[in-house]
Structure formats: C-alpha cells, structure tokens
Design an enzyme around this catalytic site. Structure first.
Site, PDB file in Angstrom:
ATOM      1  CG  ASP A 150      10.203   7.884   3.035  1.00  0.00           C
ATOM      2  OD1 ASP A 150       9.005   7.563   2.924  1.00  0.00           O
ATOM      3  OD2 ASP A 150      11.044   7.678   2.136  1.00  0.00           O
ATOM      4  CD1 TRP A 168       6.664  12.250  -8.103  1.00  0.00           C
ATOM      5  CD2 TRP A 168       7.493  14.317  -8.074  1.00  0.00           C
ATOM      6  NE1 TRP A 168       5.773  13.059  -8.758  1.00  0.00           N
ATOM      7  CE2 TRP A 168       6.260  14.337  -8.756  1.00  0.00           C
ATOM      8  CE3 TRP A 168       8.209  15.513  -7.939  1.00  0.00           C
ATOM      9  CZ2 TRP A 168       5.724  15.504  -9.307  1.00  0.00           C
ATOM     10  CZ3 TRP A 168       7.668  16.660  -8.486  1.00  0.00           C
ATOM     11  CH2 TRP A 168       6.439  16.655  -9.157  1.00  0.00           C
ATOM     12  CD  GLU A 172      25.622  -3.357  13.729  1.00  0.00           C
ATOM     13  OE1 GLU A 172      25.084  -4.435  13.417  1.00  0.00           O
ATOM     14  OE2 GLU A 172      25.071  -2.515  14.481  1.00  0.00           O
ATOM     15  CG  ASP A 184       8.423   0.086  -1.590  1.00  0.00           C
ATOM     16  OD1 ASP A 184       9.250   1.011  -1.554  1.00  0.00           O
ATOM     17  OD2 ASP A 184       7.180   0.275  -1.531  1.00  0.00           O
ATOM     18  CG  PHE A 187      -5.889   6.335 -26.009  1.00  0.00           C
ATOM     19  CD1 PHE A 187      -5.244   7.417 -25.427  1.00  0.00           C
ATOM     20  CD2 PHE A 187      -6.011   6.314 -27.393  1.00  0.00           C
ATOM     21  CE1 PHE A 187      -4.723   8.454 -26.207  1.00  0.00           C
ATOM     22  CE2 PHE A 187      -5.494   7.343 -28.179  1.00  0.00           C
ATOM     23  CZ  PHE A 187      -4.852   8.413 -27.581  1.00  0.00           C
ATOM     24  CG  ASP A 197       8.728   5.530 -16.970  1.00  0.00           C
ATOM     25  OD1 ASP A 197       9.034   6.702 -17.256  1.00  0.00           O
ATOM     26  OD2 ASP A 197       7.809   5.260 -16.157  1.00  0.00           O
ATOM     27  CB  CYS A 215       9.728   6.696  -5.364  1.00  0.00           C
ATOM     28  SG  CYS A 215       9.277   5.362  -4.230  1.00  0.00           S
ATOM     29  CB  SER A 216       5.739   4.411  -8.549  1.00  0.00           C
ATOM     30  OG  SER A 216       4.434   3.860  -8.536  1.00  0.00           O
ATOM     31  N   GLY A 217       6.002   3.282  -5.055  1.00  0.00           N
ATOM     32  CA  GLY A 217       6.039   2.052  -4.266  1.00  0.00           C
ATOM     33  C   GLY A 217       7.288   1.275  -4.675  1.00  0.00           C
TER      34      GLY A 217
HETATM   35  C1  GLA Z   1       6.468   3.917  -0.854  1.00  0.00           C
HETATM   36  C2  GLA Z   1       7.954   4.066  -1.084  1.00  0.00           C
HETATM   37  C3  GLA Z   1       8.687   3.807   0.200  1.00  0.00           C
HETATM   38  C4  GLA Z   1       8.213   4.783   1.237  1.00  0.00           C
HETATM   39  C5  GLA Z   1       6.712   4.674   1.419  1.00  0.00           C
HETATM   40  C6  GLA Z   1       6.186   5.754   2.317  1.00  0.00           C
HETATM   41  O1  GLA Z   1       6.117   2.606  -0.591  1.00  0.00           O
HETATM   42  O2  GLA Z   1       8.401   3.205  -2.084  1.00  0.00           O
HETATM   43  O3  GLA Z   1      10.077   3.906   0.012  1.00  0.00           O
HETATM   44  O4  GLA Z   1       8.572   6.084   0.830  1.00  0.00           O
HETATM   45  O5  GLA Z   1       6.037   4.786   0.173  1.00  0.00           O
HETATM   46  O6  GLA Z   1       4.832   5.691   2.466  1.00  0.00           O
END
Ligand code: GLA
Length: 750
Positions: free
Chosen positions: A367, A478, A615, A549, A281, A535, A527-529
């Site tokens: 998705d 997102w 189910e 995930d 930075f 945060d 979302c980020s993976g």
């Molecule tokens: C990330 C998200 C998953 C899904 C995939 C799609 O990993 O966390 O929930 O949306 O991308 O590529």
C-alpha cells in the site's frame, strides 16, 4: 423486437422480458413519457394521460385553445427550461442572445441492433444480438439545438440504459448549464425514495423516505461520486419489501459530480432527473459541437428490492466489469496498510510476505508509502518512483519474492494527486487544480492534479508504466483521497472553467482506459478513501472497489448491505483486520470478521507477523471455506434476509447458486440478549420442491463445537427440509451468545 414504433399512434414500445416502457409523440411533436412498469400487452398506455386544465400551467402557442394540454402537466421524456414546464428540468442552455428557453420537439428517430459506445466515457457493453438501441432526435427549431435521446434495451436482462447527446446546429455558440442523462415522469404514483448516504468510513447507509411535494436532491459536488451520496436511487411502493412490490432503480454510470432530483408535482406525478450535477457546471458548444452525457441504467421490477438488486448485479457483472476478471478466481489478498501504515522497509515487507504465505494467503498488496519522499501523508504524491532508501531492491525484489512463493503481487497508486512537497509539484505547480489568485483548500495536505490536461495524463501514465514494467504486477489499488475544491484549470480560458470537473473525469477515464488497454491482465481495485468512488463508472475499469476505510465487521454489515442494493458482492473489497479495530476500537471475534469479509472479495489487512500459529491455522481454514464457496458467493444470487426491524437483533443474508443446488446463509448477532427470542430465518430463492440438508456450519461460537449454537443439531445429519419449508417456515436457530456471535450455514440439495 425489443423496440417498436407504431406509425399510426406514434408510440414507441420498449419491451423487455418483464417490463414495458412507452413514449408517445403528441400532436405538437412533444415526446411524452406514457408508461414504465410491468408488461401491458400491446396497449398504448397514453390513455392514462388526462387533459385537465390546471390554472397557471400554461400552454404552447399552437395549443392555446386546448388548455388541458400543458407542458407543465404532461409527462415529458426530457424536460426543458423556459417552455412552460415548471418542474425540475433535465437540460439548461444560454443562447447567444441571452435567452434561456429551450423547447425540444420530435424530429426523427432510428433503431439499431446492438449498443452504442459513449465517447470517452464508460458505458454498459452489449452484444449485437442481446440489445437494441433507439435514438430519438429532438430539436428546437428556433435555437437550433438538437438533443438525441438514446435508449438501449437489454430485453433479457430487464434493463434500459439512457444517455443524451446535445448538439449545437446553429452558427452561434451556446452554453449548456445543465445536461442530465435522463428524465422520466411516473404518473400518479405514491412512492418511497431509497438512497444511500454516508461519510468517510461509513458509506452507503440505507435511508428510506416517503416522497412529499418537494424536490429531493441526492448529489455530490465533491468532484467524485462521493462517500456522501451514491449516484443510485430507488423508488418503490410504500409497502414494497425485499421480496415483494414495485421498485424502480436509476443508477448513474459516472464517478464525478452528480445529482438525482426527484420531484412530486402538483398533480402527484413523480419526476426523476439524473445526471452530472449542474452546480458549477457549464459547457460551451460552438457550431457543430456536441456534449455527451454519461449513461443511466434503469431497472424495474414488481418483485421487490432483492429482485431489483439482482437485475443490477447481473448487468454490472456481465456487461460493465472488465470481462478478463469475470470468470477467473480472484486471489485472497493481504494488504499491509493497517498492518504497518507508513512504517515499513524491504526487510519487514519480505517478512510480512513470508508470514502471509504461511497462513495460505494468495496475493500481497503493498500500500501507500513505497515511492518518492513518502514517510507520512504530507509529501511525495506525484513522484511515482520507488523510494530506494526504504526499498533498495525496488519493487522488483518484493514482487519476485512473492512470486517465488507462488503469491501474486499488487501495488498502490494515487494517480490523480500531488503533494506540494513533491518534485512533480515543484516542477509543475500549474498542474494542480487551483485558483491562481488564492491559497488552495487542502485535503490530507494534498492537491488534485488537473486531469483535464492531456500532458498531465501523459506524464502520470508514463511514470506509472515505468513502475509497472519494472516488476511482475497482477493488481493495482487505485486510490483518490480528497474532495475537489477550487475547481480551476490553469489551461482553460475563463469562459470554459465550468467544464473543468467533467474534463477532469474524462482525463481520469482516459488514464484508466490506457492502463487497462496496455495491461489487460492487471486487475485494478478502485478506492477513494475506501468507497468514495463506488459507482458503475469506476466498475467499467475496476471489477472491485475497496468498500470502505472502515474494516470493522459490525459497521461493515450496514456498509456492505447498503452497497449491495446496487452493486454485486464480487465488486466489494472486504478484509479481515486486527481486533480491537483501528477505526472504532470494537472487539469482534476472528470468525465473525471472516464471515462478514467473505461477503465481498475477501482478504486480510493486518500484520501477519503478529499472528500466533493458531491464528494462522484459523486463516487457512477461513480461506479454504471461502475458496470452497467462491462460486456460490461471487456468482450466485444474493438475498438480504433481515430487515430493519430484525436488525435490531441480528443481520442475515444469503447466497443461492444459479442452479439452486446449494445455498449459504450468514447471520451475525449484533445485540446479544438474555432470555432472547428465537432467531427464525426464512430463506429465499430455493427450489420450492427440492429437498435440502445442512451440509456445513461455520460459527464464531468457538468455546463449544460450532454446531452447538444451532437448533436441530441432532437431526442435522439426517434431516432434510423442502425448499418451501425453509422459505415459508424458515430455519429456527438456537440463540447465539457471546461477543458478536455469528454463524454461516451451508445447505445443499440432496
Ligand atoms: C486510503 C485508502 C486506504 C489506504 C490509504 C493510504 O485511505 O482507502 O486503504 O490505501 O489511503 O494512504
């Protein structure tokens, strides 16, 4: 008055209902931190500071004859480099003449009613009558730099926020090399550090260490707040437990690189510095330019970790998350990711919607894979137009179909990314963050867009809104799916490259603000993976974030528990997925998966076409249970019940309604045993003198009636227990047998 300055003693008193924070201007104009803790009346706490002459801890020039007064040993409110304080500093500069010394002294201060808003950054929102703000301007008269330390005191909520504005008031350019949001020196405390580390699919694992005489750094250089180290740390007494003991929380409201540095100094004081990570930075400030740091949210309690969590949950729900979604019931959703991955077309999606509708699900989320040339994760990102080979009717026909069944509809985007194999990249290769002279580091075969450039943000905004406008959308997921490397903007000059990562965050926040402003009814799930950007910064725009995930319930117990230390239950995206689980292969009963996912936003992530009728009936039942307890779970108080020792056997947690009229206890056995101990569970937060009865039991033990696993089965209908009995003696459960058995017990006051 929450903020008082006593002219005579030069003490600032920042007072909340249950905490006190004090600072004092000493005779040399240094701003000292003198106290943070439980109320102390009107006493000036600076008597705690002792003048001790410590060798090699030098003095200011004017104080050279008072050797006990050293910048290196005094508790300071915002430590600087080069002026005799050798501990971790909060701010670093390089002046035009190459000097790196900064010596900040008091200049002036002002108190305003209400809360400041941060320019282009998320912030804790505040109404005029519930928060007061103090701005203390410190100055270096030689370097001509000012630092405004801003404190907002939410007195009823026991929260103080801090941020800093650094201004160059000289005629020459200066370079910032570090600009933390806060620093505080806690005098002579012996404490533990609790932080939340992890990795993709195993976020926010709780770790507690005893502080030693070195510098602990919790941080991220990945461009995001990261799966790896959340920007939230707790300091607590060695003997603090969930329900007892002193605890301090420091939560940075920022989604990019960060560092929380904790140092125990030579005399045993603890310094905590939190802010944007300084590695990589730098920021050029020309004449009259300012730099605004993100905000830090501080909380203190002597009532243990559950109480600390409550303080954060309340401020996040009431003052951070967008208010549009605060009091409305959010739909139980189904997301097709784990159900189909990239293999879908219009026909299969419509079938999925139908099957989900049959099971009583309230929203469908489409998705990844609906746009551009996106048949796997190697291409298409950046091309936000529908793939009409897969979806000939566009997004509209899917959204309309959901709508015709009374279901809501949501869509996935990953706005800040681009694949090399995309029209966007072919047209604008310089729009990716990459070093022009070398091959880029790849992550999931994609590059990060240069969100520091307005034209990039504008383009993504335009292309997203075209899709949003084409259909009836209630929700956006997102996403953000790689760590940032080669952090280089092709639009910034060489001497400003150190600004890229933060400018990227400002661009992302700008895009989020624009979408929020123009589509206030659309709920964004961050979302980020999974939870790589979980945060308080993201929560300003998105009231919920996909927690991980990893959707497997037993792993989720730890992920959700770790997340809950700082973040409310209603912010945690949690779904029931197929079994065996796709991430770790574990087989867990349907109901246990549901009981765990209910302690979150609740939804499903599987292919509903594969469900049997039984189910589907089970899902209907789960949804009705969740909806029945929705207010209790989403707006009640959350308590962690089990501790690390108990969790070798089972994990339990509890919700209590704010009026204490009902409670919901959940318990999952993670290590079933032969001839086992009795699971005794002491409840929390009940009315001590109220009488409670067990009103409903929902259990995974389905080969016998659900109640059979619970001792007191016979008496359950008639028996009542005082709140005190349940909190001091606890419930005695029959041991549960089988595969990851679980139980959820609803209690109500009679
Ligand atoms: C990330 C998200 C998953 C899904 C995939 C799609 O990993 O966390 O929930 O949306 O991308 O590529």
């Amino acid at each position: 008055m929450a903020i008082v300055f006593d002219e005579k003693s030069k003490v600032f008193f920042l007072t909340t209902s249950n905490t006190e924070y004090q600072m004092k201007i000493n005779e040399y104009g240094m701003l000292l931190h003198t106290y943070y803790g439980s109320p102390v009346g009107k006493t000036d706490m600076s008597f705690l500071i002792k003048e001790v002459d410590r060798g090699f801890s030098g003095n200011t020039y004017e104080g050279r004859n008072r050797r006990g007064v050293s910048p290196d040993t005094l508790p300071l409110e915002y430590g600087t480099y080069g002026a005799g304080d050798f501990r971790v500093n909060a701010v670093g500069v390089i002046l035009d003449n190459g000097s790196r010394t900064l010596d900040l002294r008091y200049k002036s201060h002002v108190v305003i009613e209400g809360k400041n808003e941060l320019e282009n950054l998320p912030y804790v929102r505040g109404e005029k009558d519930s928060v007061s703000t103090l701005e203390i301007i410190l100055e270096d008269k030689t370097a001509l730099i000012e630092a405004s330390l801003i404190y907002s005191v939410f007195d009823k909520k026991d929260i103080i926020t801090r941020s800093v504005v650094i201004k160059n008031v000289s005629d020459n350019p200066i370079r910032l090399t570090k600009a933390a949001s806060m620093s505080v020196d806690l005098l002579h405390k012996k404490m533990d550090l609790i932080h939340f580390h992890g990795r993709h699919a195993m976020e926010r694992q709780h770790e507690r260490v005893s502080l030693t005489h070195d510098i602990h750094v919790v941080g991220s250089k990945r461009g995001t707040s990261s799966h790896h180290n959340n920007p939230f740390v707790i300091l607590c007494d060695h003997d603090a437990t969930e329900n007892h003991g002193e605890c301090y929380g420091f939560m940075l409201m920022y989604s990019g690189n960060h560092a929380e540095e904790i140092e125990v100094d030579q005399a045993g004081s603890i310094r905590v510095v939190s802010g944007i990570g300084s590695e990589g930075f730098s920021w050029l400030l020309n004449k009259n330019d300012s730099f605004v740091t993100p905000e830090v949210i501080m909380a203190y309690t002597d009532g243990g970790l559950n109480e600390l969590s409550y303080l954060y949950h309340r401020i996040i729900l009431e003052n951070i998350c967008p208010k549009e979604f605060r009091d409305v019931k959010r739909p139980v959703l189904i997301n097709n990711w784990e159900g189909t991955y990239f293999s879908f077309n219009e026909k299969s999606i419509l079938e999925i919607i139908d099957a989900a509708h049959d099971a009583g699900i309230e929203m469908f989320v489409l998705d990844d894979g609906w746009f551009g040339k996106r048949d796997d994760d190697n291409s298409g990102l950046g091309d936000w137009f529908v793939n009409d080979k897969k979806l000939p009717g566009g997004i509209k026909s899917i959204a309309d179909h959901a709508d015709s069944l009374g279901m809501k509809f949501g869509l996935w985007f990953e706005p800040e990314m681009v694949n090399e194999d995309s029209d966007l990249f072919r047209n604008h290769p310089d729009w990716a963050l990459r070093d022009p002279d070398r091959a880029p580091v790849m992550g999931r075969n994609q590059l990060v867009l240069d969100m520091s450039r307005k034209e990039v943000v504008d383009y993504i905004y335009e292309s997203m809104t075209k899709v949003i406008d084409s259909a009836k959308l209630s929700y956006i997921k997102w996403d953000y799916n790689r760590s940032m490397a080669n952090i280089y903007s092709n639009a910034l000059p060489a001497d400003r490259q150190g600004e890229t990562a933060h400018r990227f965050m400002l661009g992302t926040y700008d895009l989020l603000s624009r979408i929020r402003k123009n589509y206030p009814h659309i709920m964004i799930e961050g979302c980020s993976g999974g939870g790589g950007r979980f945060d308080a910064g993201m929560l300003f725009y998105s009231p919920q974030i996909w927690c991980s995930d990893n959707s497997e319930a037993i792993n989720r117990l730890k992920i959700q528990k770790g997340t809950g230390y700082g973040y409310p239950i209603s912010t945690m995206g949690a779904h029931v997925s197929a079994s065996p689980n796709h991430q770790n292969g574990r087989v867990v009963p349907f109901r246990t998966r549901a009981i765990v996912a209910m302690s979150g936003t609740f939804g499903y992530e599987l292919d509903p076409r594969k469900l049997t009728n039984d189910e589907k009936d089970e899902i209907k039942k789960e949804i009705s249970i969740f909806n029945r307890y929705y207010d209790l779970i989403q707006r009640g108080r959350y308590y962690r019940i089990s501790d690390e020792e108990t969790e070798k056997y089972f994990t339990s947690w509890q919700f209590v309604s704010m009026d204490k009229k009902e409670a919901l206890l959940s318990l999952v056995v993670t290590d079933v045993r032969a001839n086992p101990e009795i699971p005794y569970v002491k409840l929390c937060g009940l009315d001590p003198y109220g009488e409670y009865e067990i009103d409903n039991i929902f259990s995974s033990v389905d080969d016998v009636p659900a109640e059979a696993g619970i001792m007191l089965k016979e008496e359950k209908v008639k028996a009542t227990y005082s709140g005190n009995a349940l909190m001091n003696g606890g419930l005695a459960l029959d041991p549960l047998y089988g595969v990851y058995p679980s139980v959820q017990i609803h209690l109500k006051k009679v």
